[in-house]
Write a protein that holds these residues in place. Sequence first.
Motif, PDB file in Angstrom:
ATOM      1  N   MET A 159       0.850  -1.182   0.000  1.00  0.00           N
ATOM      2  CA  MET A 159       0.000   0.000   0.000  1.00  0.00           C
ATOM      3  C   MET A 159       0.896   1.246   0.000  1.00  0.00           C
ATOM      4  O   MET A 159       1.819   1.351   0.791  1.00  0.00           O
ATOM      5  N   LEU A 217       1.803   5.341   0.432  1.00  0.00           N
ATOM      6  CA  LEU A 217       1.359   6.433   1.287  1.00  0.00           C
ATOM      7  C   LEU A 217       0.793   7.571   0.450  1.00  0.00           C
ATOM      8  O   LEU A 217       1.231   7.805  -0.666  1.00  0.00           O
ATOM      9  N   ARG A 218      -0.177   8.278   0.998  1.00  0.00           N
ATOM     10  CA  ARG A 218      -0.664   9.468   0.299  1.00  0.00           C
ATOM     11  C   ARG A 218       0.404  10.551   0.371  1.00  0.00           C
ATOM     12  O   ARG A 218       1.299  10.526   1.214  1.00  0.00           O
ATOM     13  N   ASP A 268       0.490  13.493   1.449  1.00  0.00           N
ATOM     14  CA  ASP A 268       0.593  14.314   2.654  1.00  0.00           C
ATOM     15  C   ASP A 268       0.890  13.476   3.892  1.00  0.00           C
ATOM     16  O   ASP A 268       0.694  13.921   5.001  1.00  0.00           O
ATOM     17  N   GLN A 269       1.332  12.267   3.702  1.00  0.00           N
ATOM     18  CA  GLN A 269       1.636  11.418   4.855  1.00  0.00           C
ATOM     19  C   GLN A 269       3.088  10.966   4.816  1.00  0.00           C
ATOM     20  O   GLN A 269       3.690  10.848   3.755  1.00  0.00           O
ATOM     21  N   ALA A 270       3.642  10.722   5.988  1.00  0.00           N
ATOM     22  CA  ALA A 270       4.991  10.158   6.068  1.00  0.00           C
ATOM     23  C   ALA A 270       4.959   9.014   7.071  1.00  0.00           C
ATOM     24  O   ALA A 270       4.169   9.023   8.008  1.00  0.00           O
ATOM     25  N   ALA A 271       5.788   8.034   6.834  1.00  0.00           N
ATOM     26  CA  ALA A 271       5.812   6.894   7.748  1.00  0.00           C
ATOM     27  C   ALA A 271       6.872   7.097   8.813  1.00  0.00           C
ATOM     28  O   ALA A 271       7.980   7.534   8.512  1.00  0.00           O
ATOM     29  N   LYS A 272       6.485   6.807  10.058  1.00  0.00           N
ATOM     30  CA  LYS A 272       7.475   6.847  11.137  1.00  0.00           C
ATOM     31  C   LYS A 272       7.978   5.421  11.314  1.00  0.00           C
ATOM     32  O   LYS A 272       7.187   4.505  11.525  1.00  0.00           O
TER      33      LYS A 272
END
Lengths: 244, 76
Positions: free
Chosen positions: B1, B3-4, B6-10
């Motif tokens: 999947m 990420l959009r 405006d998103q970031a993964a931590k």
Amino acid sequence: MRTFTFIAITLLAGAIAGTILSTINQGIVEPFIEKAIALENQKAMSSGEMINPTQFENYRIWQKGGEIAAGTILGLSLGALFGLVFAYARDSIPASSNKKKALILAVIMLFVLYIVPALKYPANPPAVGDPATISYRQSQYIGFLAISGFSALGLAFLYRKLGKDGKHEAKKILVPAIYGAIMIVAYAAMPPNPDPITAPMDLVIGFRIASGFTMGIFWALLGIILGTFWDKLKPHETTRVRTL
Amino acid sequence: MSLRNDQAAKTTTGVSKKAVAILLVVLAFGVFMVGFDQGEVFGFSVPADGSGSPSGTNWAHEFYHDMRHAAGLPCH
């Protein structure tokens, strides 16, 4: 790290790879085991022992079923080790996806945990090992395996400590060279397998090739399956935060 | 999947102690059972091979026998 996802994909990858290993062994390794057991039985009967063929055939069916169960258990346990090493080593392995990283690590672990120990104490079919020496042979094998495994682990930490900044490019030659030197000394120092090989050498060599082939498939599958799960489920991502 | 925008993964690389403990137990138990057990684990029990032998027989070793050879581990 999401603990449940990490444990679940690690164990599932191991169980799948182990079950596939034991299933393909039925066609690739079992013919050699059957031949070796037939030789054992001939020897036993020539020394006066009575063997009921029907009873023995049922016993062998039970043992082959046990091989399937053993493959799953062995896969679970080696998968557990592989998952732990991968979780710590993932960032240090140069590859574009987790599947490629896991495959690289699987090849390294196949080399350290199967190929190198097999150079000193190779796989043998039934009819080779003496039951009286089993404890001694197990201690030899565990000793050599431990030297190989812990040397590789220690050197992996050293490799990581030397950094990624390119200042220590020599580490790519130095670290494998140190491992090679340790294993050459261990090879020379450890005593040989005490059992003489009395079975035909073509049977023994054929068995060793078959064993090495299926163990290679197992480790490759373990890497591909865990890497694929990792790419899909990303257990190292704990949260996703909205950015401005 | 994916990420959009405006998103970031931590992300974290640390493995919890619980996960390490569970996986090490699985590793130790599985490798010992399949690779090295000589009746220590199930030696007390009645053999499951239908032979009718008394307990104390090393049936678990016999059950895992073929995989032990195939995986390159020492066996009789």
